[in-house]
Scaffold this active site. Structure first.
Site, short mmCIF file in Angstrom:
data_model
loop_
_atom_site.label_atom_id
_atom_site.label_comp_id
_atom_site.label_asym_id
_atom_site.label_seq_id
_atom_site.Cartn_x
_atom_site.Cartn_y
_atom_site.Cartn_z
N SER A 27 49.04 22.90 62.41
CA SER A 27 49.13 22.56 60.99
C SER A 27 50.55 22.22 60.54
CB SER A 27 48.64 23.78 60.19
OG SER A 27 49.02 23.68 58.84
N TYR A 30 50.11 32.69 57.56
CA TYR A 30 49.26 31.65 58.17
C TYR A 30 50.11 30.73 59.04
CZ TYR A 30 46.59 27.27 58.45
OH TYR A 30 45.98 26.13 58.90
N GLU A 75 51.75 23.25 58.01
CA GLU A 75 52.28 24.48 57.41
C GLU A 75 53.31 25.11 58.36
OE1 GLU A 75 51.49 25.26 54.32
OE2 GLU A 75 52.34 27.28 54.20
P1 NAP Z 1 37.83 25.76 56.94
O1 NAP Z 1 36.93 24.84 56.19
O2 NAP Z 1 38.46 26.92 56.24
O3 NAP Z 1 37.00 26.33 58.19
C1 NAP Z 1 37.47 27.39 58.96
C2 NAP Z 1 36.41 27.75 59.99
O4 NAP Z 1 36.88 28.86 60.78
C3 NAP Z 1 35.07 28.19 59.38
O5 NAP Z 1 34.02 27.63 60.12
C4 NAP Z 1 35.09 29.70 59.57
O6 NAP Z 1 33.82 30.28 59.69
C5 NAP Z 1 35.81 29.79 60.92
N1 NAP Z 1 36.29 31.13 61.21
C6 NAP Z 1 36.96 31.97 60.40
N2 NAP Z 1 37.18 33.16 61.02
C7 NAP Z 1 36.63 33.06 62.26
C8 NAP Z 1 36.50 33.93 63.37
N3 NAP Z 1 36.99 35.17 63.32
N4 NAP Z 1 35.89 33.49 64.47
C9 NAP Z 1 35.37 32.24 64.53
N5 NAP Z 1 35.44 31.35 63.51
C10 NAP Z 1 36.07 31.76 62.39
O7 NAP Z 1 39.00 24.94 57.64
P2 NAP Z 1 39.14 23.36 57.92
O8 NAP Z 1 39.78 22.74 56.74
O9 NAP Z 1 37.86 22.84 58.44
O10 NAP Z 1 40.25 23.35 59.06
C11 NAP Z 1 39.88 23.42 60.43
C12 NAP Z 1 41.07 23.92 61.24
O11 NAP Z 1 42.18 23.07 61.05
C13 NAP Z 1 41.56 25.32 60.86
O12 NAP Z 1 42.05 25.94 62.02
C14 NAP Z 1 42.71 25.05 59.91
O13 NAP Z 1 43.62 26.13 59.92
C15 NAP Z 1 43.30 23.81 60.55
N6 NAP Z 1 43.99 22.89 59.66
C16 NAP Z 1 43.39 22.44 58.52
C17 NAP Z 1 44.05 21.52 57.73
C18 NAP Z 1 43.41 20.95 56.49
O14 NAP Z 1 44.13 20.37 55.66
N7 NAP Z 1 42.10 21.06 56.32
C19 NAP Z 1 45.32 21.05 58.10
C20 NAP Z 1 45.89 21.52 59.28
C21 NAP Z 1 45.21 22.43 60.08
P3 NAP Z 1 33.07 31.04 58.48
O15 NAP Z 1 32.33 29.99 57.71
O16 NAP Z 1 32.17 31.99 59.17
O17 NAP Z 1 34.14 31.70 57.65
O1 F7E Z 2 47.64 24.21 48.37
C1 F7E Z 2 49.65 24.27 45.26
C2 F7E Z 2 50.00 25.30 46.32
O2 F7E Z 2 45.78 25.71 49.02
C3 F7E Z 2 48.35 23.00 48.28
C4 F7E Z 2 45.11 24.39 54.36
O3 F7E Z 2 44.10 23.53 54.82
O4 F7E Z 2 46.71 22.61 54.27
C5 F7E Z 2 46.09 23.61 53.50
O5 F7E Z 2 47.05 24.52 52.99
C6 F7E Z 2 49.49 23.14 47.28
C7 F7E Z 2 50.36 24.39 47.49
O6 F7E Z 2 46.60 23.91 50.63
C8 F7E Z 2 47.23 25.81 43.06
O7 F7E Z 2 51.05 26.14 45.90
C9 F7E Z 2 49.13 24.78 42.85
O8 F7E Z 2 51.70 24.02 47.38
O9 F7E Z 2 45.30 23.25 48.69
P1 F7E Z 2 46.23 24.29 49.15
P2 F7E Z 2 47.81 24.33 51.61
O10 F7E Z 2 48.37 25.65 51.23
O11 F7E Z 2 48.74 23.19 51.69
C10 F7E Z 2 47.46 23.08 55.41
C11 F7E Z 2 48.01 21.89 56.13
C12 F7E Z 2 46.67 24.00 56.26
O12 F7E Z 2 46.84 24.04 57.47
C13 F7E Z 2 45.82 25.01 55.56
O13 F7E Z 2 44.83 25.54 56.42
O14 F7E Z 2 48.94 23.27 45.98
N1 F7E Z 2 48.82 24.80 44.19
N2 F7E Z 2 48.18 25.39 42.16
C14 F7E Z 2 47.65 25.44 44.34
N3 F7E Z 2 46.93 25.70 45.46
C15 F7E Z 2 45.75 26.36 45.29
N4 F7E Z 2 45.01 26.62 46.38
N5 F7E Z 2 45.32 26.77 44.05
C16 F7E Z 2 46.01 26.51 42.89
O15 F7E Z 2 45.60 26.87 41.80
#
Ligand code: NAP
Ligand code: F7E
Length: 328
Positions: free
Chosen positions: A127, A151, A129
């Site tokens: 990520s 995270y 992050e």
């Molecule tokens: P998501 O919608 O939050 O899905 C996370 C998945 O992980 C869910 O299926 C959840 O299952 C599963 N999980 C949680 N705890 C687990 C455990 N103990 N054992 C097995 N599975 C478990 O995330 P996403 O947006 O699809 O992202 C997919 C991956 O990419 C994640 O690793 C995330 O950190 C990474 N990522 C996401 C982004 C983004 O912007 N979306 C960016 C960079 C990296 P349950 O439904 O059972 O909770």
């Molecule tokens: O926040 C700001 C907050 O929670 C984005 C995950 O998929 O992407 C995701 O993480 C920004 C942050 O995503 C609210 O402070 C303001 O700066 O949508 P987010 P994230 O933290 O960037 C990365 C790449 C991952 O890997 C993660 O798994 O938005 N923000 N106000 C807020 N964010 C939330 N959630 N809620 C608010 O009310």
């Protein structure tokens, strides 16, 4: 027919990736946790051809069992506790799942594959992050990592473990450093979906306003459907590697609000948005912008959906969903 095992099947990316792999003719297995997972029916409905196996990233033996049933050519490790804000309050479980869970999965693959390690290709969902307090703009594969959340720290562990298994054992293991990617399937706790749902509800008279945290944070937001294609492309390369996947553009939460509200005809949203320290983070990642040059040149990957299209797609989806739910 190639076979793939996906962890995190119930999540946003798990669903898009399964659709992509099924369309390419894969046999797809998904790992689902819990004795009565509330998302089970959703997966059955959206991707009925996926075969579900029970397991948990913290339960090593369940991962071995899943590998023995799926006999995968490719493993996509998408499972994680993925909500950054939650990770401060739940740092230990985040480390166990998002960090140590990667080691459990890749070690299970190594033991399962035995002498022929390259028969199973491994993808780790890393990520942006991990860049946290960014040391370079834009961020690329070689940028120093400086995570700012539990995270992010857990993801750094998984990233380096993936590289270590590639270098130590010669495994085909790739780490995709994906920047934020969103869609109508995004969880409502993330800011894009929180905004698209609220804007839809406000325009339908179902909600008065929305309360957010830091409106000045900037993210490089792309469409999840485009990003799962990059994951698949990584595993089709002759060797494992690390790739940044991003759009190369950054936008603030204010710009997100501008586009979302404008789509429902509201130009001045100031009185509709409140702020609360509850949604501020102990340490913020202020400016994320990725350089996807390597992914473009080596994988032939390009994003198809731009930011305004993404935001309007999400608002349109939530308008339809809220109308259906509320009979409007
Ligand atoms: P998501 O919608 O939050 O899905 C996370 C998945 O992980 C869910 O299926 C959840 O299952 C599963 N999980 C949680 N705890 C687990 C455990 N103990 N054992 C097995 N599975 C478990 O995330 P996403 O947006 O699809 O992202 C997919 C991956 O990419 C994640 O690793 C995330 O950190 C990474 N990522 C996401 C982004 C983004 O912007 N979306 C960016 C960079 C990296 P349950 O439904 O059972 O909770
Ligand atoms: O926040 C700001 C907050 O929670 C984005 C995950 O998929 O992407 C995701 O993480 C920004 C942050 O995503 C609210 O402070 C303001 O700066 O949508 P987010 P994230 O933290 O960037 C990365 C790449 C991952 O890997 C993660 O798994 O938005 N923000 N106000 C807020 N964010 C939330 N959630 N809620 C608010 O009310």
């Amino acid at each position: 027919m190639p076979s793939a095992l996906i962890t995190g099947i119930t999540g946003q990316d798990g669903l898009y990736l399964s659709e992509l792999l099924l369309a390419k003719g894969y046999e797809v297995y998904g790992l689902i946790r819990g004795q009565n997972n509330p998302k089970y029916e959703l997966v059955r409905e959206l991707v009925p051809d996926v075969k579900l196996l029970t397991g948990d990233l913290t339960d090593f033996s369940s991962l071995i069992r899943a590998l023995e049933v799926a006999k995968p050519d490719e493993v996509y490790n998408l499972g994680a506790i993925s909500f950054v804000a939650y990770s401060w309050e739940n740092a230990l479980v985040t480390s166990d799942v998002t960090g140590k869970g990667v080691l459990n999965m890749i070690e299970a693959v190594r033991l399962y594959a035995g002498d022929d390690l390259n028969q199973v290709k491994f993808y780790q969902a890393s990520s942006s992050e991990m860049f946290g307090k960014v040391q370079e703009v834009p961020q690329r594969e070689s940028t120093l990592l400086w995570p700012r959340s539990p995270y992010g720290v857990a993801k750094v562990f998984g990233h380096y473990m993936t590289i270590n298994y590639r270098e130590s054992y010669g495994m085909h293991a790739s780490s995709g450093i994906l920047f934020n990617h969103e869609s109508p399937r995004r969880g409502p706790e993330f800011v894009t979906r929180k905004v698209s749902q609220a804007v839809a509800r406000i325009s339908l008279g179902l909600q008065e306003d929305i309360t957010l945290g830091n409106l000045d944070a900037k993210r490089d937001w792309g469409f999840a459907g485009d990003y799962v294609d990059a994951m698949w492309r990584m595993l089709q390369q002759p060797e494992g590697d690390d790739y940044v996947v991003a759009t190369g553009e950054t936008h603030s939460i204010r710009e997100l609000l501008d586009i979302a509200f404008a789509h429902v005809g509201i130009e001045d949203w100031g009185h509709l948005v409140k702020q609360d320290p509850r949604f501020m983070r102990p340490a913020e990642v202020d400016l994320l912008i990725g350089d996807p040059t390597k992914a473009q040149e080596k994988l032939g990957w390009t994003r198809q959906v731009d930011f305004p299209t993404l935001v309007t797609m999400m608002v349109e989806n939530d308008l339809a969903e809220q109308r259906a739910l509320n009979g409007r």
